[in-house]
Design an enzyme around this catalytic site. Sequence first.
Site, short mmCIF file in Angstrom:
data_model
loop_
_atom_site.label_atom_id
_atom_site.label_comp_id
_atom_site.label_asym_id
_atom_site.label_seq_id
_atom_site.Cartn_x
_atom_site.Cartn_y
_atom_site.Cartn_z
N GLY A 227 1.41 2.98 -12.79
CA GLY A 227 2.25 1.89 -13.31
C GLY A 227 2.99 2.20 -14.59
N PRO A 269 -0.92 8.30 -12.32
CA PRO A 269 0.52 8.01 -12.33
C PRO A 269 1.22 8.56 -11.09
CG PRO A 269 -0.01 9.76 -13.91
CD PRO A 269 -1.27 9.44 -13.17
N CYS A 339 26.74 1.00 7.58
CA CYS A 339 27.41 -0.20 8.03
C CYS A 339 26.54 -1.39 7.68
CB CYS A 339 27.66 -0.14 9.53
SG CYS A 339 28.97 1.03 9.86
C1 LIG Z 1 1.47 3.35 -6.26
C2 LIG Z 1 0.17 3.59 -6.86
C3 LIG Z 1 0.06 4.27 -8.09
C4 LIG Z 1 1.24 4.78 -8.85
O1 LIG Z 1 2.11 3.80 -9.29
P1 LIG Z 1 3.30 4.24 -10.23
O2 LIG Z 1 3.92 2.95 -10.61
O3 LIG Z 1 4.21 5.10 -9.41
O4 LIG Z 1 2.71 4.98 -11.37
C5 LIG Z 1 -1.19 4.49 -8.58
N1 LIG Z 1 -2.28 4.10 -7.91
C6 LIG Z 1 -2.21 3.46 -6.73
C7 LIG Z 1 -3.45 3.07 -6.04
C8 LIG Z 1 -0.99 3.19 -6.17
O5 LIG Z 1 -0.94 2.54 -5.00
#
Ligand SMILES: *Cc1c(COP(=O)(O)O)cnc(C)c1O
Length: 420
Positions: A227, A269, A339
């Site tokens: 995240g 990440p 399209c």
């Molecule tokens: C998608 C996801 C992440 C990574 O999220 P980012 O926003 O790309 O860092 C980490 N852990 C899990 C379990 C996810 O599903």
Amino acid sequence: MTRPNILGERKLDLSSFSLAQEFGTPLYVYDSCIIKERIREFAAFDVVRFAQKACSNLAILDLMRRTGVLVDAVSAGEIRRALAAGYLPARGEHPEIVYTADIFDREALDLVVEHSLPVNCGSPVMIDQLGERSPGCGVTLRINPGFGHGHSQKTNTGGAGSKHGIWHTQVAECIERGARYGITVTGLHMHIGSGTDMEHLSQVCHAMETTALEVGPTLRSISAGGGLSVPYREGEQRVDVAAYFEMWDATRQKLASLLGIPLTLEIEPGRYLVAEAGRLLTELRAVKQMGENLYYLVDAGFNNLARPILYGAYHPMKIYQRDHQSNKLVDVVVGGPLCESGDIFTQEEGGFVSTRRLTEAQVGDLLEIGCAGAYGAVMGSNYNTKPLAAEVLVEDSTAHLIRARQSFEEIIRGERIPTS
Ligand SMILES: *Cc1c(COP(=O)(O)O)cnc(C)c1O
């Protein structure tokens, strides 16, 4: 054929044209140096686990593996990718592959059992499904702490409006479910989107502490999830990874001392490791005036990069001029070939078409869409029977083709006309 562009970046200019010449467009280009730089920022964490769904090309996974990064898989296909890229399924102190999801489909459950992969459960029933097949293992729980944070409703991963994770009040019930199969809870995970907001992060750490004390000394690891955002626009703040670590490390240390056990601190990440390393090179194929709007239409569409149509996401853009020189700036709408009227790269959330100020361009010039390494190629589709884009990884000053452009035969493989 190519001339220096007005920004004086002759080398880059030449290389974009020569890459386009050699591999065709649309083309994803990844810079391994940027990925390695981002990985280094997380050196203080015990484990860096790449959420491969952000960019799961085998060569990217191989680069991660060579650089000491472990991997997360959210599907059977991603488990197979991790194995194909050389990750080992054995359960070490820090398992190389972890399956994280809110469900097991049958294939994923079979693979997890076959390879004894650790599972990060996002729904309570997964504990029973795993327990029936693999009693006595450890699991980690992905906890939804009851609140969330994210850059759009579609990426907010916490709170009652999110489908992700085990609701924070059901931890005791999950421990009980596990006990029926000899399963212990060895880790906790919270991935709820966020990034630069330290106030929010402290709430998450607090929620982690509360939940971890409920689980108690069977814990071995806590994961901060992913995240972490990246600056997509000029002037946007970069995440303070050091401060991020400080906060999580304090939580880890506090829990380790309260529970009297050592605890591994993981981070997971996706976007942060790859977003800035990737760009999408496209060729400008039409320039047209429509009422008050000037349109630049390129050969890539939302079949190649879906973030603008999905989230109104902003990506930096840049023109490389092929046979002309101009530093005149124009406000343009940038669209693709599909399209479908939503096939616009310059749109805001809700689908409102906006414009971008770019240097004047002609058919045959290149448009680079930057910050496209995460959730770019992986969300590609065959809509309008367009092939998935080719992908190139630049490493040691060499451009390696890491995904050949799909052929028409590959697109229709598997389709059948019934014979009567
Ligand atoms: C998608 C996801 C992440 C990574 O999220 P980012 O926003 O790309 O860092 C980490 N852990 C899990 C379990 C996810 O599903």
